[in-house]
Design a protein around this motif. Structure first.
Motif, PDB file in Angstrom:
ATOM      1  N   PRO A  45     -55.917  -3.008  73.696  1.00 57.87           N
ATOM      2  CA  PRO A  45     -54.769  -2.143  73.140  1.00 57.87           C
ATOM      3  C   PRO A  45     -53.592  -3.064  72.642  1.00 57.87           C
ATOM      4  N   ARG A  46     -52.778  -2.280  71.957  1.00 60.15           N
ATOM      5  CA  ARG A  46     -51.577  -3.447  71.250  1.00 60.15           C
ATOM      6  C   ARG A  46     -50.556  -4.009  72.555  1.00 60.15           C
ATOM      7  N   LYS A  47     -50.698  -3.085  73.959  1.00 60.42           N
ATOM      8  CA  LYS A  47     -49.930  -3.615  74.985  1.00 60.42           C
ATOM      9  C   LYS A  47     -50.469  -4.987  75.337  1.00 60.42           C
ATOM     10  N   PHE A  48     -51.706  -5.324  75.224  1.00 62.52           N
ATOM     11  CA  PHE A  48     -52.406  -6.580  75.564  1.00 62.52           C
ATOM     12  C   PHE A  48     -51.796  -7.633  74.854  1.00 62.52           C
ATOM     13  N   TYR A  49     -51.335  -7.597  73.582  1.00 60.81           N
ATOM     14  CA  TYR A  49     -50.689  -8.567  72.780  1.00 60.81           C
ATOM     15  C   TYR A  49     -49.294  -8.780  73.033  1.00 60.81           C
ATOM     16  N   GLU A  50     -48.502  -8.007  73.808  1.00 65.48           N
ATOM     17  CA  GLU A  50     -47.152  -8.042  74.051  1.00 65.48           C
ATOM     18  C   GLU A  50     -46.819  -9.229  74.949  1.00 65.48           C
ATOM     19  N   GLY A  51     -45.817 -10.192  74.663  1.00 59.47           N
ATOM     20  CA  GLY A  51     -45.556 -11.162  75.330  1.00 59.47           C
ATOM     21  C   GLY A  51     -46.484 -12.374  75.297  1.00 59.47           C
ATOM     22  N   LYS A  52     -47.689 -12.203  74.552  1.00 56.49           N
ATOM     23  CA  LYS A  52     -48.853 -13.331  74.569  1.00 56.49           C
ATOM     24  C   LYS A  52     -48.604 -14.233  73.446  1.00 56.49           C
ATOM     25  N   VAL A  54     -50.748 -17.037  70.503  1.00 55.32           N
ATOM     26  CA  VAL A  54     -52.105 -17.329  70.056  1.00 55.32           C
ATOM     27  C   VAL A  54     -52.493 -18.479  71.219  1.00 55.32           C
ATOM     28  N   TYR A  55     -51.727 -19.250  71.753  1.00 55.30           N
ATOM     29  CA  TYR A  55     -51.939 -20.437  72.557  1.00 55.30           C
ATOM     30  C   TYR A  55     -52.428 -19.808  74.038  1.00 55.30           C
ATOM     31  N   ASP A  56     -52.215 -18.735  74.323  1.00 55.08           N
ATOM     32  CA  ASP A  56     -52.406 -17.961  75.357  1.00 55.08           C
ATOM     33  C   ASP A  56     -53.925 -17.459  75.350  1.00 55.08           C
ATOM     34  N   LEU A  63     -60.323 -17.099  71.839  1.00 59.58           N
ATOM     35  CA  LEU A  63     -60.735 -17.498  70.579  1.00 59.58           C
ATOM     36  C   LEU A  63     -60.353 -19.084  70.606  1.00 59.58           C
ATOM     37  N   ASP A  64     -60.936 -19.628  69.638  1.00 57.22           N
ATOM     38  CA  ASP A  64     -61.081 -21.526  69.450  1.00 57.22           C
ATOM     39  C   ASP A  64     -59.502 -21.792  68.848  1.00 57.22           C
ATOM     40  N   THR A  65     -59.449 -22.953  68.290  1.00 59.37           N
ATOM     41  CA  THR A  65     -58.424 -23.318  67.934  1.00 59.37           C
ATOM     42  C   THR A  65     -57.682 -22.446  66.926  1.00 59.37           C
ATOM     43  N   PRO A  66     -56.279 -22.006  67.214  1.00 65.06           N
ATOM     44  CA  PRO A  66     -55.635 -21.019  66.502  1.00 65.06           C
ATOM     45  C   PRO A  66     -55.113 -21.508  65.176  1.00 65.06           C
TER      46      PRO A  66
END
Length: 449
Positions: A45-52, A54-56, A63-66
């Motif tokens: 969900p979109r909420k999962f992305y909040e406050g995170k 790519v390094y998180d 994921l691998d290297t951002p």
């Protein structure tokens, strides 16, 4: 609406409608916004992305290297292949391009990344190629409920042009070709492009009934002509074809006695019903079809030479499918679409299926291809049909089967060939690549009558 009136909510709505992923990051790689495609691919969900950031995501093993880290370091657009896991644990492969957005001091203030699923990209590429192939192909679709000619090869393009020229006149046409090549389809195409197209199209398979019945079907009979005849008499198929087309399929199977009568009809342009002496004038276009060489039939004395020369005015030979492999993909797609529509299914073939089809010799020609495609569409349980769904009967140790096993003794080979062809002797002879006379001799020799 002009561009300077486009509001930010409208812009996000537009980005949400795209069929590829869009992610916006700040200078620290923190997610500011992602579109619906990203959420769909990740399964989060979109909420999962909040406050995170790519390094998180990297530390969580998602994921691998951002790619964004390269943008911040190099301060230029970067494209990489990136692997990331979905919420369900599935590993996805994406092409990611990140673009820097600079502030007035030349520092990277934002980064915008677009991502495309490699698998979906390949599928879309194949779909576009197939649609373009179908569009560019030398393909004729005859608007008719009875037929549709589908082809792409140069040999078929020339053949259709020759058929069109022949159809424009009223002459007899002899269609030659192996079983399953589509002689009946060409017969209907000729009729619909001929001077007789407004008349009836009457067709009969000469191998489908015994001589006595075939004669009454072709010529008709008068009241009381023979035991069992209708009291009203009956109009024959030749008479019914008046002002139209008569299609005699497998004419090589017509008994010699009827061949003589047919020859008289073609010469006199009239027929006489069984039990009558009164001739009836008829005007029709004759199309005859044979799945074996009439020259060989004449040599074997099972076909009249004079009738052969009368039929061989405009001979048209339809090549077997193995000699026009360019037509296999478009025919496959045509039958795939046809059966998906008929059975309300949405399926497609994997690329390897097409390659396998092109490598096969198709002894049953277009008819066999049609049947195989229908079987695979009905029996497969997946939306993308793979090579594993191809009937195993098509395969052998050396690739594909080719008739009875050579190591079997001759009697057993003939017995099996008879079983395969349901006891039909002409088909069995063709299957064994011998003449019917030779087959008759061997049946008597081995007591297989």
């Amino acid at each position: 609406m002009v561009m300077n009136e486009l509001l930010l909510p409208d812009l996000f709505t537009l980005l949400d409608s795209l069929d590829w992923g869009i992610s916006i990051f700040d200078e620290n790689g923190k997610f500011l916004w992602v579109n619906r495609y990203v959420l769909k691919c990740s399964g989060r969900p979109r909420k999962f992305y909040e406050g995170k950031s790519v390094y998180d995501f990297q530390s969580l093993g998602i994921l691998d290297t951002p790619v964004c880290s390269e943008v911040f370091r190099l301060k230029k657009k970067v494209t990489h292949l990136q692997y990331s896991y979905t919420g369900s644990g599935t590993l996805g492969e994406f092409i990611v391009t990140a673009t820097p957005i600079f502030d007035s001091n030349g520092n990277v203030k934002y980064a915008v990344a677009d991502r495309m699923d490699v698998r979906h990209l390949k599928e879309r590429h194949e779909l576009v190629l197939r649609e373009r192939q179908q569009h560019d192909a030398s393909k004729i679709k005859v608007e008719s409920k009875k037929l549709e000619l589908i082809y792409r090869s140069g040999v078929m393009e020339k053949l259709v042009k020759d058929v069109e020229r022949a159809a424009a006149v009223a002459s007899v046409i002899l269609l030659q070709g192996e079983s399953g090549t589509g002689k009946d389809v060409f017969a209907h195409y000729i009729h619909e492009n001929s001077p007789y197209r407004n008349g009836p199209m009457i067709e009969i398979n000469c191998a489908s009934m015994p001589e006595s019945l075939l004669e009454s079907e072709l010529f008709g009979y008068t009241k009381g002509a023979f035991t069992g005849a209708l009291n009203t008499g009956k109009e024959g198929l030749i008479e019914a074809a008046d002002k139209g087309t008569l299609f005699l399929d497998e004419i090589n199977s017509m008994p010699l006695g009827l061949q003589a009568k047919l020859l008289r009809v073609l010469e006199s342009r009239s027929i006489t019903r069984i039990g009558s002496t009164k001739p009836i004038d008829v005007d029709f276009r004759l199309i005859a079809a044979t799945n074996r060489s009439l020259v060989e039939c004449v040599e074997e004395r099972i076909f009249r030479a004079d009738l052969y020369y009368r039929l061989n005015v405009i001979p048209v030979t339809i090549p077997p499918l193995r000699e026009r492999k360019e037509d296999i993909p478009v025919l496959t797609d045509f039958f795939l679409d046809k059966f998906c529509d008929r059975y309300s299914l949405q399926k497609k073939f994997a690329k390897r299926v097409y390659r396998t089809f092109e490598a096969y010799s198709w002894p049953g020609n277009v008819r066999e291809l049609k049947n195989i495609v229908e079987r695979m569409v009905i029996m497969s349980t997946v939306s993308t049909i793979t090579i594993n769904e191809i009937p195993q009967s098509m395969f052998s140790e050396n690739g594909f089967p080719a008739g009875p096993e050579p190591e079997l003794d001759e009697k057993e080979r003939i017995r099996r060939a008879l079983e395969i062809n349901n006891g039909h002797r002409e088909k069995t002879a063709r299957y064994l690549s011998i003449s019917r006379r030779t087959l008759q001799y061997k049946l008597k020799k081995y007591g297989l009558n």
